[in-house]
Design a protein around this motif. Structure first.
Motif, PDB file in Angstrom:
ATOM      1  N   ALA A   6      35.302  43.104  48.551  1.00 28.75           N
ATOM      2  CA  ALA A   6      35.334  42.169  47.428  1.00 28.75           C
ATOM      3  C   ALA A   6      33.908  41.967  46.945  1.00 28.75           C
ATOM      4  CB  ALA A   6      35.943  40.839  47.855  1.00 28.75           C
ATOM      5  N   ARG A 111      44.369  35.111  44.500  1.00 33.95           N
ATOM      6  CA  ARG A 111      44.243  36.574  44.508  1.00 33.95           C
ATOM      7  C   ARG A 111      45.387  37.214  43.739  1.00 33.95           C
ATOM      8  NH1 ARG A 111      44.570  37.834  49.812  1.00 33.95           N
ATOM      9  NH2 ARG A 111      46.764  38.324  49.587  1.00 33.95           N
ATOM     10  N   THR A 136      40.115  38.393  42.801  1.00 33.75           N
ATOM     11  CA  THR A 136      40.157  37.049  43.390  1.00 33.75           C
ATOM     12  C   THR A 136      39.249  36.109  42.627  1.00 33.75           C
ATOM     13  OG1 THR A 136      40.585  37.921  45.610  1.00 33.75           O
ATOM     14  CG2 THR A 136      39.783  35.668  45.484  1.00 33.75           C
ATOM     15  N   LEU A 144      35.533  34.130  49.727  1.00 35.79           N
ATOM     16  CA  LEU A 144      36.985  34.304  49.721  1.00 35.79           C
ATOM     17  C   LEU A 144      37.722  33.323  50.624  1.00 35.79           C
ATOM     18  CD1 LEU A 144      37.178  38.203  50.011  1.00 35.79           C
ATOM     19  CD2 LEU A 144      37.326  36.819  47.938  1.00 35.79           C
ATOM     20  N   TYR A 145      37.038  32.745  51.589  1.00 35.13           N
ATOM     21  CA  TYR A 145      37.715  31.968  52.628  1.00 35.13           C
ATOM     22  C   TYR A 145      37.372  30.488  52.626  1.00 35.13           C
ATOM     23  CZ  TYR A 145      38.501  36.737  53.872  1.00 35.13           C
ATOM     24  OH  TYR A 145      38.848  38.052  53.806  1.00 35.13           O
ATOM     25  N   HIS A 158      38.040  43.645  43.915  1.00 36.60           N
ATOM     26  CA  HIS A 158      38.196  44.360  45.182  1.00 36.60           C
ATOM     27  C   HIS A 158      38.282  45.857  44.902  1.00 36.60           C
ATOM     28  CE1 HIS A 158      39.513  40.772  47.673  1.00 36.60           C
ATOM     29  NE2 HIS A 158      39.527  40.308  46.440  1.00 36.60           N
ATOM     30  N   ALA A 186      37.344  42.182  52.956  1.00 28.60           N
ATOM     31  CA  ALA A 186      38.569  41.420  52.702  1.00 28.60           C
ATOM     32  C   ALA A 186      39.745  42.088  53.405  1.00 28.60           C
ATOM     33  CB  ALA A 186      38.822  41.333  51.202  1.00 28.60           C
TER      34      ALA A 186
END
Length: 188
Positions: A6, A111, A136, A144-145, A158, A186
């Motif tokens: 990503a 996403r 995303t 991302l998290y 991505h 990712a």
């Protein structure tokens, strides 16, 4: 299971700008079988109430000490804040309402699972299968998290891996963004 890379192509404090970029990137691919997934850390009662209006069957969980609480247990999420959300395989039209439901203290990764990144012969890019074709938007987070809360929003494209960064540059150019080298692995 496969891993994509990503790559951040735009970070902005302007949610409308981030959504414009997402719409533009969605416009370069076939969305026939595309779907959207939601991962979030919801901390606010207002955000939770709005998200539940968008996704009444929301899949969430929380942990209080050693006790796990969740939608599956029939617990009331408003009494379990913060809650973690992993809710997948939704129609694309739910993405913006979900994003707009979030409050500044709520962080999420929305996403879009795409059919493919298309071939771009003039740029020397072959098509990339759905296995690696994702987009995303990190809302109130730069990653991302949701480990890196922020007032900003980051758009990630991505691709297959570090060897496919020409596509990242090409996609960034489509939206007036710039790839600054920031990537994340990712696992999907």
């Amino acid at each position: 299971m496969s891993n994509s890379t990503a790559a951040a192509v735009l970070t902005t404090p302007d949610l409308d700008e981030a959504l414009r970029v997402v719409r533009t990137l969605l416009g370069v691919t076939d969305l026939t079988r595309a779907e959207v997934d939601f991962e979030a850390r919801i901390r606010s009662r207002e955000g939770l109430a709005e998200v539940l209006r968008v996704l009444p069957g929301l899949h969430w969980w929380a942990r209080e000490g050693t006790e796990a609480r969740s939608a599956e247990n029939g617990d009331d999420p408003s009494e379990c804040l913060p809650v973690s959300v992993h809710d997948w395989c939704h129609p694309l039209e739910l993405a913006e309402p979900f994003i707009r439901a979030l409050r500044p203290q709520d962080a999420a990764a929305v996403r879009w699972d795409l059919d493919e990144w298309p071939e771009v012969p003039e740029a020397g890019l072959e098509s990339i299968s759905q296995k690696y074709a994702y987009l995303t938007l990190s809302v109130h987070s730069r990653d991302l998290y949701q480990y890196e809360p922020s007032a900003d929003h980051t758009v990630h494209v991505h691709v297959r891996g570090e060897h496919d960064l020409d596509r990242v540059h090409w996609l960034a150019e489509r939206v007036g963004g710039r790839f600054d080298g920031r990537t994340e692995l990712a696992p999907l």
